[in-house]
Design a protein around this motif. Structure first.
Motif, PDB file in Angstrom:
ATOM      1  N   LEU A  92      36.837  -3.233  10.979  1.00  0.00           N
ATOM      2  CA  LEU A  92      37.542  -3.747   9.799  1.00  0.00           C
ATOM      3  C   LEU A  92      37.431  -5.266   9.755  1.00  0.00           C
ATOM      4  O   LEU A  92      37.219  -5.860   8.694  1.00  0.00           O
ATOM      5  CB  LEU A  92      39.028  -3.348   9.842  1.00  0.00           C
ATOM      6  N   ASN A  93      37.561  -5.900  10.932  1.00  0.00           N
ATOM      7  CA  ASN A  93      37.488  -7.359  10.987  1.00  0.00           C
ATOM      8  C   ASN A  93      36.083  -7.875  10.799  1.00  0.00           C
ATOM      9  O   ASN A  93      35.903  -9.000  10.345  1.00  0.00           O
ATOM     10  CB  ASN A  93      38.023  -7.865  12.336  1.00  0.00           C
ATOM     11  N   ASP A  94      35.090  -7.092  11.186  1.00  0.00           N
ATOM     12  CA  ASP A  94      33.719  -7.578  11.135  1.00  0.00           C
ATOM     13  C   ASP A  94      32.747  -6.468  10.705  1.00  0.00           C
ATOM     14  O   ASP A  94      32.062  -5.881  11.529  1.00  0.00           O
ATOM     15  CB  ASP A  94      33.319  -8.122  12.515  1.00  0.00           C
ATOM     16  N   PRO A  95      32.695  -6.215   9.382  1.00  0.00           N
ATOM     17  CA  PRO A  95      31.829  -5.128   8.894  1.00  0.00           C
ATOM     18  C   PRO A  95      30.341  -5.370   9.167  1.00  0.00           C
ATOM     19  O   PRO A  95      29.546  -4.436   9.049  1.00  0.00           O
ATOM     20  CB  PRO A  95      32.100  -5.102   7.381  1.00  0.00           C
ATOM     21  N   SER A  96      29.967  -6.589   9.580  1.00  0.00           N
ATOM     22  CA  SER A  96      28.549  -6.813   9.893  1.00  0.00           C
ATOM     23  C   SER A  96      28.146  -6.019  11.139  1.00  0.00           C
ATOM     24  O   SER A  96      26.968  -5.896  11.456  1.00  0.00           O
ATOM     25  CB  SER A  96      28.267  -8.301  10.102  1.00  0.00           C
ATOM     26  N   LEU A  97      29.152  -5.475  11.844  1.00  0.00           N
ATOM     27  CA  LEU A  97      28.851  -4.655  13.022  1.00  0.00           C
ATOM     28  C   LEU A  97      28.466  -3.215  12.660  1.00  0.00           C
ATOM     29  O   LEU A  97      28.110  -2.431  13.539  1.00  0.00           O
ATOM     30  CB  LEU A  97      30.064  -4.605  13.954  1.00  0.00           C
ATOM     31  N   ILE A  98      28.554  -2.879  11.374  1.00  0.00           N
ATOM     32  CA  ILE A  98      28.336  -1.475  10.993  1.00  0.00           C
ATOM     33  C   ILE A  98      26.983  -0.957  11.480  1.00  0.00           C
ATOM     34  O   ILE A  98      26.883   0.138  12.029  1.00  0.00           O
ATOM     35  CB  ILE A  98      28.487  -1.286   9.457  1.00  0.00           C
ATOM     36  N   ARG A  99      25.932  -1.756  11.309  1.00  0.00           N
ATOM     37  CA  ARG A  99      24.597  -1.272  11.683  1.00  0.00           C
ATOM     38  C   ARG A  99      24.511  -0.947  13.185  1.00  0.00           C
ATOM     39  O   ARG A  99      24.100   0.146  13.572  1.00  0.00           O
ATOM     40  CB  ARG A  99      23.518  -2.295  11.316  1.00  0.00           C
ATOM     41  N   THR A 129      20.939   5.335   6.978  1.00  0.00           N
ATOM     42  CA  THR A 129      21.472   4.765   5.741  1.00  0.00           C
ATOM     43  C   THR A 129      22.732   5.507   5.316  1.00  0.00           C
ATOM     44  O   THR A 129      23.721   4.893   4.911  1.00  0.00           O
ATOM     45  CB  THR A 129      20.397   4.837   4.635  1.00  0.00           C
ATOM     46  N   GLU A 130      22.712   6.840   5.450  1.00  0.00           N
ATOM     47  CA  GLU A 130      23.901   7.607   5.069  1.00  0.00           C
ATOM     48  C   GLU A 130      25.090   7.254   5.958  1.00  0.00           C
ATOM     49  O   GLU A 130      26.199   7.036   5.483  1.00  0.00           O
ATOM     50  CB  GLU A 130      23.623   9.108   5.163  1.00  0.00           C
ATOM     51  N   MET A 131      24.841   7.207   7.270  1.00  0.00           N
ATOM     52  CA  MET A 131      25.957   6.923   8.184  1.00  0.00           C
ATOM     53  C   MET A 131      26.521   5.524   7.951  1.00  0.00           C
ATOM     54  O   MET A 131      27.734   5.327   7.916  1.00  0.00           O
ATOM     55  CB  MET A 131      25.501   7.096   9.642  1.00  0.00           C
ATOM     56  N   GLN A 132      25.632   4.546   7.775  1.00  0.00           N
ATOM     57  CA  GLN A 132      26.099   3.176   7.541  1.00  0.00           C
ATOM     58  C   GLN A 132      26.890   3.089   6.240  1.00  0.00           C
ATOM     59  O   GLN A 132      27.952   2.456   6.183  1.00  0.00           O
ATOM     60  CB  GLN A 132      24.907   2.209   7.473  1.00  0.00           C
ATOM     61  N   THR A 133      26.377   3.758   5.194  1.00  0.00           N
ATOM     62  CA  THR A 133      27.033   3.666   3.892  1.00  0.00           C
ATOM     63  C   THR A 133      28.400   4.355   3.926  1.00  0.00           C
ATOM     64  O   THR A 133      29.392   3.812   3.430  1.00  0.00           O
ATOM     65  CB  THR A 133      26.130   4.287   2.809  1.00  0.00           C
TER      66      THR A 133
END
Ligand code: HEM
Ligand code: SF4
Lengths: 69, 406
Positions: free
Chosen positions: B270-277, B363-367
Motif C-alpha cells: 500500500l505504501n509503495d505500489p512500485s513493488l507490485i512487479r 500482467t493479470e496478477m500485477q493488474t
C-alpha cells in the motif's frame, strides 16, 4: 567502468518478453513472432543493472553479457 | 531419508502440512537426496528432483523431453490417465501443427507490447468484478467473485469472444477443468458445444476480422507460408483456456491469501505500489503448492549438476516449487522478500517449452493486485488462513475458497 556487450540468441529465445519488460531501452520483440530484438548491443551504464537482471531471468538463457564488472 | 528407503520409495505428491506451508520433506530432500526415487499415484516409479540447478537442467536439456512421456515405458501419474493438459487429443492436434511453428504463431500475441495494451481492459474487468463483489457485501469469497472469472474473461478478449458469450465460455472452461467433479457426459457435451462455438467464431472472424488472436491467426502464415488449420485454431482456443485459466486463478487466490496472511506485506505494498512487479515474482517463487511439477522422460544417461546420473528410460518429476526454495539459488530462500531482484524462479518452467502465457499471467496478477490495493486497502482474511482448504488430488491444488472482508 568497462563497456558491457550484450548478445542475444534468437534461436533459443522463446518470446517470453521478460527482457522487454525489465529493460525496454535495450530489448524489443519482433511483432511477427515475439522473438527478441536487441536495440542496444552496448547499452549505457545506467541500464546495466536492468540488463543483468534480464539476462538472469530470461527463461531461455538467450541473453549473454560480456565485459563489465 | 530416501537412501534407507530403497524398497519403499516416498509417495508423491508429498502430503502438505498446511494450506500455505510447503511439505516438510523438502529441505532434507534438497540436501541429502536431491535425486529421490518416488512412487506416483499410479504405482509407477519416478525420480523426484528438488534442487534448483537439477530442475533447471532437466526442464531445458534436449536429452530429456516431454514428448517422451508418451512412450510405453514412461511413468504415468495416475492409472486412469485421462491425459494431462499437455498430453490430450488437443495437445496432439497442436503437436501435429509442429510445436515450434505453433509457438511462434501464437507467441506474437504475447509480446510485452501486446501485454501493455491489454492492461486497461484487464483493469476494467477486475474493477467490474470487484464492484459486483462489494455490492454482494462482506464477507465474500474471492475465488468465484474475482480470481476464477478474471482469467477466462481475459482469454475471451484475446480470442475475440464477444462479451455476451463469456458466461458460456466460463461454464465450458469450468467443465473442462472439473473432469473429476462433473459427470463425463457433461464434460463431453461441454467439449462438443465448445468445438461448435469455436468453428462458428472462426467463420465469423473470417468474414469480419477484428483485432484479436483468431483474426490474426487466420490472416497469418508461418515461415513456410502455411496458415493454421481450423482444427488447430479451435484447439488453440481450448489450449489457452486449459493452460491459462485454473493456473492463473489459483495464483491470484494464493497471492491474495499469502500477502494478507502477514499484514506487513500488504501495508508495504500500500505504501509503495512500485513493488507490485517484484512482489508478484516473489509470490510466484514462494508458492508452496504451485502444482505437481513437470514430468520429463530421460532419453539417454544424463548427469545432473548435483552429481547423480539419470539413467535413460527414467521419468523425472521436476518440483519447481521445491527448487524455488533452494538456498543455493536464493538468499534467505524460505523468506518472502517482496523486493527480491533478480528472481529467476522456475514457476513457469524454463527453455523452449516454458510457459507461453507467462507474460499474460504476470500482467493479470500485477493488474489484479493493483486493483485490490487501490479499491480495497482494508482487505483482510475473514477466516483464519491456516484453516483454508486446498483442492487435493489434482495436478494443480488451488485454494478452494478465500473468504475476505474489507
Ligand atoms: C500463474 C499462471 C501460470 C502458471 C504457473 C503456468 C505454468 C506453466 C508451466 C509450468 C508450463 C509448462 C512448462 C514446461 O513444460 O516446462 C506451462 C506451459 C504453457 N502455458 Fe502456462 N502457466 C500459467 C498461465 C498461463 C496462461 C495465462 C496461458 C495462456 C493464456 C498459459 C499458456 C501456456 C501454454 C500454451 C503452455 C505450453 C507451452 C509449450 O508447450 O510450448 N499459461 N505453463
Ligand atoms: S526474456 Fe529471453 S526468451 Fe524472453 S523475449 Fe527476452 S530473450 Fe527471448
Amino acid at each position: 567502468m568497462s563497456a558491457v556487450e550484450v548478445t542475444v540468441d534468437e534461436a533459443k529465445c522463446c518470446g517470453a518478453g521478460q527482457c522487454v519488460l525489465i529493460a525496454p531501452e535495450v530489448f524489443d520483440q519482433r511483432d511477427e513472432d515475439g522473438i527478441v530484438v536487441l536495440l542496444a548491443a552496448q547499452p549505457a551504464e545506467q541500464w546495466h543493472p536492468a540488463v543483468r537482471e534480464a539476462a538472469s531471468v530470461c527463461p531461455a538463457a538467450a541473453i549473454r553479457l560480456t565485459g563489465g564488472s | 531419508m530416501a537412501a534407507n528407503q530403497q524398497d519403499e520409495p516416498l509417495r508423491y505428491p508429498l502430503p502438505s502440512p498446511g494450506p500455505l506451508t510447503p511439505p516438510a520433506e523438502w529441505p532434507e530432500l534438497r540436501q541429502k537426496c536431491p535425486v529421490a526415487p518416488v512412487t506416483l499415484p499410479s504405482g509407477d516409479r519416478a525420480t523426484l528432483l528438488t534442487r534448483y540447478a537439477d530442475v533447471r537442467l532437466a526442464l531445458s536439456d534436449p536429452r530429456l523431453s516431454r514428448e517422451g512421456l508418451a512412450r510405453p515405458d514412461a511413468a504415468r501419474i495416475t492409472a486412469s490417465e485421462s491425459g494431462s493438459v499437455f498430453d490430450s487429443p488437443m495437445a496432439r492436434a497442436l503437436n501435429a501443427e509442429g510445436h515450434e511453428r505453433w509457438r511462434r504463431m501464437v507467441g506474437r500475441w504475447f509480446t510485452a507490447k501486446r501485454m501493455r495494451a491489454l492492461i486497461p481492459k484487464i483493469e476494467a474487468t477486475a474493477d467490474r468484478l470487484v464492484d459486483d463483489m462489494v455490492a454482494h457485501g462482506q464477507p465474500a469469497d474471492l475465488v468465484p467473485w474475482l480470481a476464477f472469472p478474471l482469467p477466462v474473461f481475459v482469454i475471451c478478449d484475446m480470442l475475440g469472444v464477444p462479451e455476451r458469450d463469456r458466461d458460456d465460455f466460463k461454464r465450458w472452461s469450468d467443465a473442462f477443468l472439473s473432469i473429476s467433479k462433473y459427470p463425463t457426459d457433461e464434460v463431453r457435451s461441454a467439449q462438443t458445444r465448445f468445438a461448435e462455438y469455436m468453428s462458428g467464431l472462426i467463420e465469423e472472424k473470417r468474414r469480419d476480422p477484428q483485432d484479436d488472436l483468431i483474426s490474426e491467426l487466420l490472416a497469418a502464415t508461418d515461415a513456410e507460408g502455411r496458415p493454421m488449420s481450423d482444427l488447430a485454431l479451435a484447439a488453440t482456443g481450448q489450449a489457452l483456456l486449459l493452460a491459462g485459466h485454473e493456473t492463473t486463478a489459483g495464483f491470484i487466490t494464493s497471492m491474495t491469501a499469502t500477502l494478507l496472511a502477514d499484514r506487513t506485506r500488504w501495508e508495504r505494498l500500500l505504501n509503495d505500489p512500485s513493488l507490485i512487479r517484484s512482489a508478484v515474482e516473489e509470490v510466484l517463487r514462494h508458492e508452496p503448492h504451485g502444482g505437481f511439477g513437470m514430468l520429463r522422460y530421460v532419453h539417454e544417461d544424463t548427469e545432473v549438476p548435483s552429481g547423480a546420473m539419470l539413467p535413460g528410460g527414467t521419468t523425472v518429476v521436476c518440483s519447481m516449487a521445491a527448487a524455488n526454495r533452494d538456498a543455493d539459488a536464493f538468499e534467505d530462500a524460505e523468506d518472502m522478500d517482496l523486493g527480491r531482484s533478480p528472481n529467476a524462479h522456475l514457476t513457469f518452467g524454463v527453455g523452449p517449452h516454458s510457459c507461453l502465457g507467462q507474460p499474460l499471467a504476470r500482467t493479470e496478477m500485477q493488474t489484479v493486485l493493483g486493483v485490490l490495493l487501490r479499491r480495497l486497502p482494508t482487505l483482510e482474511h475473514a477466516v483464519d488462513p491456516a484453516g483454508l482448504r486446498r483442492l487435493e488430488g489434482q495436478l494443480t491444488t488451488p485454494l478452494v475458497e478465500l473468504p475476505v472482508r474489507w
